[in-house]
Design an enzyme around this catalytic site. Structure first.
Site, mmCIF file in Angstrom:
data_model
loop_
_atom_site.group_PDB
_atom_site.id
_atom_site.type_symbol
_atom_site.label_atom_id
_atom_site.label_comp_id
_atom_site.label_asym_id
_atom_site.label_seq_id
_atom_site.Cartn_x
_atom_site.Cartn_y
_atom_site.Cartn_z
ATOM 1 C CB CYS A 1 -1.124 -0.054 1.212
ATOM 2 S SG CYS A 1 -2.287 -0.891 0.879
ATOM 3 C CG ASP A 2 5.211 3.086 0.825
ATOM 4 O OD1 ASP A 2 5.034 4.258 0.218
ATOM 5 O OD2 ASP A 2 6.287 2.955 1.268
#
Ligand SMILES: Cc1ncc(COP(=O)(O)O)c(C=O)c1O
Length: 410
Positions: free
Chosen positions: A362-363
């Protein structure tokens, strides 16, 4: 893509089979010459392995490790090989090299323990981290790992307290022109200060036995070795005049991927052998023990990543493919090793379009490459990434709960 290769083992139990099969690494090396290709496994094998084990898969090409190890022996005869464990500490790689008689460059107590587990004798290790925790020094002493590097005063005092009878190697700061990673930025005494440290070590009752350096990684420029060896020569002569007798020259790592057969590529180990080995001969002729610590050169081109498209989107007019491995996984080689890779699909001859490849976390940092030209891909299509053996899996994490790739030897 090339034909037949079969999986020799998938876990440490069947590892024995591989090791029995590859007792003669020269035979493996000869086979590897025949099988040489950019993607050195067949499409069929990749598809079958994915069906059986899923993705991501990190394939260790045992024959290439054999070939690379043999190449060092061929191009640097008489130079002792201390494989730099940090490059890829996978136990199956260590097991192969240990069986073939390699020595090892270790950087921590944990790496020492790992190598000892493979039955390697203490004399076949160098603790080549100039900054060592005192607990690691105590452990090295307990396990009789005698060769240690240093490049500063504080380390000498620490060594005097925790391991005074060690054999020390002073690391020099050297030119690293053109190397992607400058390993003289953080390490190495300025050559002008080398005599000061050698004298200090002597006055503390410590024994320095040699000099080391690292020309940066990967190094395609033999001049870095030439200039480093000139510095070494001056310091060896100066120290001999002062009664400090040194007997070992450690030329570190930095060797590029071994690309025997690809034309028009950057310098290979073969080329470095042709240009650097003659510079080592005078030292060997004078009785110096010469050792090298290759990491990348042994494993860099010996591993292939198979990753899968798990998502697809168009953002601001650009096509994005999300893969099941990313910057927090095997592609950690991109931020840490400043590496770049080529990407291959199993689609043949289709029109290629520019795309962005991103990892699964999710980065937003987790972007593998932009402006890559690939055929149009769908969910579950595979992407193959060769030459990803060094400083990749070694620094992979499980961030966000994504598993590191499964490792197989083929
Ligand atoms: C002391 C030392 N020796 C050897 C190596 C291995 O270098 P390479 O992978 O370029 O061969 C490194 C890499 O960081 C290192 O720090």
């Amino acid at each position: 893509m090339m034909g037949e290769m079969h999986i020799l083992h998938t876990n440490s139990i069947t590892a024995e089979l591989l090791l029995e099969g590859v007792g003669d690494f020269r035979a493996m090396e000869r086979r590897a010459r025949v099988l040489e290709k950019t993607i050195p496994v067949s499409e069929e094998l990749v598809v079958n392995l994915v069906k059986r084990y899923g993705t991501p898969l990190f394939l260790i090409l045992g024959e290439r490790i054999a070939r690379n190890y043999a190449a060092f022996q061929e191009f640097f005869p008489g130079v002792e090989i201390f494989y730099a464990v940090k490059a890829n500490p996978h136990p199956l790689i260590l097991e192969m090299l240990a069986r073939w008689g390699s020595s090892f460059d270790v950087a921590s107590a944990q790496e020492i323990a790992l190598i000892l587990e493979h039955g390697v004798a203490a004399e076949r290790m160098i603790f080549a981290n100039t900054i060592k925790k005192k607990e690691a020094l105590q452990y090295a002493r307990e396990k009789h790992i005698r060769l240690l590097t240093y490049d500063n005063e504080a380390e000498l005092y620490k060594i005097r307290t925790f391991y005074p009878e060690a054999d020390l190697v002073l690391r020099l700061k050297v030119p690293t022109l053109g190397s992607r990673i400058d390993l003289s930025y953080k390490f190495g005494v300025e050559p002008e200060e080398a005599m000061y440290l050698l004298r200090l070590a002597k006055s503390l009752g410590l024994r320095t036995v040699g000099l080391s350096f690292h020309v940066g990684s990967p190094c395609h420029n033999p001049d870095n070795y030439r200039r480093s060896l000139e510095m070494v020569k001056v310091i060896l002569n100066d120290s001999a005049r002062e009664g400090i007798s040194l007997s070992l020259v450690d030329i570190g790592g930095g060797f590029p991927l071994h690309t025997y057969y690809a034309e028009g590529e950057e310098a290979s180990v073969e080329y470095m052998g042709e240009t650097v080995y003659p510079l080592l001969k005078p030292f060997m002729a004078r009785g110096y023990r010469v050792i090298a610590e290759p990491g990348r050169g042994i494993v860099g081109n010996a591993c292939l990543l198979v990753t899968r498209v798990i998502g697809k989107a168009v953002h601001s007019g650009r096509v994005w493919y999300y893969l099941d491995d990313g910057l927090y996984g095997t592609f950690s080689a991109i931020p840490f090793d400043k590496a770049s890779f080529t990407f291959h699909t199993l689609h043949n001859g289709e029109e290629k379009i520019p795309c962005v490849l991103a990892g699964p976390t999710c980065d937003s940092l987790d972007v593998i490459a932009e402006g890559v030209f690939l055929p149009s891909l769908e969910i579950d299509d595979l992407i193959l990434v060769p030459n990803i053996g060094a400083y990749s899996l070694a620094s992979a994490t499980n961030f966000n709960g994504f598993e590191k790739p499964r490792v197989l030897v083929v």
